[in-house]
Enzyme design. Structure first.
Site, PDB file in Angstrom:
ATOM      1  N   HIS A 122      -2.611   7.338   7.245  1.00 64.16           N
ATOM      2  CA  HIS A 122      -1.561   8.237   6.809  1.00 64.16           C
ATOM      3  C   HIS A 122      -1.976   9.889   5.492  1.00 64.16           C
ATOM      4  CE1 HIS A 122       2.228   6.420   6.175  1.00 64.16           C
ATOM      5  NE2 HIS A 122       2.029   5.037   6.123  1.00 64.16           N
ATOM      6  N   CYS A 125       6.110  -0.412   7.575  1.00 63.71           N
ATOM      7  CA  CYS A 125       5.288   0.620   7.047  1.00 63.71           C
ATOM      8  C   CYS A 125       6.865   0.839   5.784  1.00 63.71           C
ATOM      9  CB  CYS A 125       4.797   2.007   8.175  1.00 63.71           C
ATOM     10  SG  CYS A 125       4.324   3.536   7.180  1.00 63.71           S
ATOM     11  N   LEU A 126       6.177   1.515   4.850  1.00 72.00           N
ATOM     12  CA  LEU A 126       7.762   1.744   3.756  1.00 72.00           C
ATOM     13  C   LEU A 126       8.600   3.669   4.883  1.00 72.00           C
ATOM     14  CD1 LEU A 126       5.996   0.853   0.087  1.00 72.00           C
ATOM     15  CD2 LEU A 126       7.578   0.212   1.847  1.00 72.00           C
ATOM     16  N   HIS A 180      -4.385   1.419   7.897  1.00 69.96           N
ATOM     17  CA  HIS A 180      -2.933   1.979   7.586  1.00 69.96           C
ATOM     18  C   HIS A 180      -3.467   3.035   6.574  1.00 69.96           C
ATOM     19  CE1 HIS A 180       1.661   0.861   8.175  1.00 69.96           C
ATOM     20  NE2 HIS A 180       1.841   2.026   7.117  1.00 69.96           N
ATOM     21  N   GLU A 181      -3.816   3.233   5.834  1.00 70.24           N
ATOM     22  CA  GLU A 181      -3.564   4.069   4.238  1.00 70.24           C
ATOM     23  C   GLU A 181      -4.243   5.193   4.577  1.00 70.24           C
ATOM     24  OE1 GLU A 181      -0.858   3.468   3.397  1.00 70.24           O
ATOM     25  OE2 GLU A 181      -1.143   1.699   2.353  1.00 70.24           O
ATOM     26  N   GLY A 214       0.982  -1.366  -0.146  1.00 72.98           N
ATOM     27  CA  GLY A 214       0.269   0.015  -0.027  1.00 72.98           C
ATOM     28  C   GLY A 214       0.710   0.736  -0.123  1.00 72.98           C
ATOM     29  N   GLN A 254       2.937   9.750   2.420  1.00 79.34           N
ATOM     30  CA  GLN A 254       4.228   9.231   1.921  1.00 79.34           C
ATOM     31  C   GLN A 254       4.932  10.119   0.870  1.00 79.34           C
ATOM     32  OE1 GLN A 254       2.014   5.299   2.218  1.00 79.34           O
ATOM     33  NE2 GLN A 254       4.417   5.022   3.685  1.00 79.34           N
TER      34      GLN A 254
HETATM   35  O1  GNR Z   1       3.695  -2.305   2.447  1.00 78.44           O
HETATM   36  C1  GNR Z   1       2.786  -2.638   4.119  1.00 78.44           C
HETATM   37  N1  GNR Z   1       3.171  -3.479   4.623  1.00 78.44           N
HETATM   38  C2  GNR Z   1       1.886  -3.385   5.349  1.00 78.44           C
HETATM   39  C3  GNR Z   1       2.093  -4.620   5.974  1.00 78.44           C
HETATM   40  C4  GNR Z   1       1.043  -4.771   7.618  1.00 78.44           C
HETATM   41  C5  GNR Z   1       0.164  -3.504   7.582  1.00 78.44           C
HETATM   42  C6  GNR Z   1       0.385  -2.460   6.659  1.00 78.44           C
HETATM   43  C7  GNR Z   1       1.247  -2.502   5.687  1.00 78.44           C
HETATM   44  S1  GNR Z   1       1.415  -0.600   4.531  1.00 78.44           S
HETATM   45  C8  GNR Z   1       2.604  -1.293   3.767  1.00 78.44           C
HETATM   46  C9  GNR Z   1       3.351   0.447   3.518  1.00 78.44           C
HETATM   47  C10 GNR Z   1       2.837   1.053   3.905  1.00 78.44           C
HETATM   48  O2  GNR Z   1       3.740   1.571   4.640  1.00 78.44           O
HETATM   49  N2  GNR Z   1       1.994   2.027   4.199  1.00 78.44           N
HETATM   50  O3  GNR Z   1       1.174   3.093   4.083  1.00 78.44           O
HETATM   51 NI    NI Z   2       2.772   3.110   5.992  1.00 79.50          NI
END
Ligand code: GNR
Ligand code: NI
Length: 167
Positions: free
Chosen positions: A137, A91-92, A133-134, A46, A51
């Protein structure tokens, strides 16, 4: 298309609130194409526009193994949320850190798709985790902010140390 740089926690730009997209035009579709390329290259499941320092309500997600099921969510709103589930998240924008987070287990989310069409998606499991999660952000929230102050301080130290070591 282009791979865009991803900003890293604790960069204060990650705390910017994204504004809704007014119209899904070519500029937004170009943004989506670049975000998808950036997510696949990372690789991640995601990416929120926040980001890559673009503060519009745009999310790309692909939880498929073959990277062939791109989901685009514009102006998402959670209209139903039920139950609680704990999932390990990464999270990236917080590379190399994985911690358990509790979120709603089952959600319904309303959004505009890439054609600007209003869509409702009901889901659970990893996709529900990823959408929440997104969406965080887009509101300027990073998953580590659910953790204790002690854990957050340790994560900041770890990331700073890693930056020092790679210079
Ligand atoms: O790549 C991602 N893996 C992930 C694994 C578990 C819960 C959420 C994520 S999102 C993350 C990519 C990211 O940072 N998206 O904002
Ligand atoms: Ni993230």
């Amino acid at each position: 298309m282009a791979i865009l740089p991803i900003i890293h926690f604790p960069d204060e730009r990650l705390h910017t609130k994204a504004t809704p997209v007014a119209i899904v035009d070519d500029q937004i579709r170009k943004l989506i194409a670049d975000m998808a390329e950036t997510m696949y290259a990372a690789p991640g499941i995601g990416l929120a526009a926040t980001q890559i320092d673009v503060h519009q309500q745009v999310i790309v997600i692909d939880t498929s193994e073959n990277h062939n099921n791109l989901l685009v969510l514009i102006n998402p709103i959670i209209i139903k949320a039920n139950g609680r589930a704990v999932h390990d998240e990464g999270c990236l924008s917080v590379p190399g850190i994985y911690e358990a987070v509790t979120r709603a287990a089952h959600i319904s989310v309303k959004f505009l798709n890439i054609d600007g069409k209003e869509t409702v998606l009901e889901t659970d499991g990893l996709l529900a985790v990823c959408i929440q999660h997104e969406m965080d952000h887009l509101q300027g929230k990073v998953f580590v902010e659910y953790l204790s102050q002690l854990k957050q301080a340790r994560i900041k130290q770890k990331l700073k140390k890693r930056i020092r070591e790679t210079m």
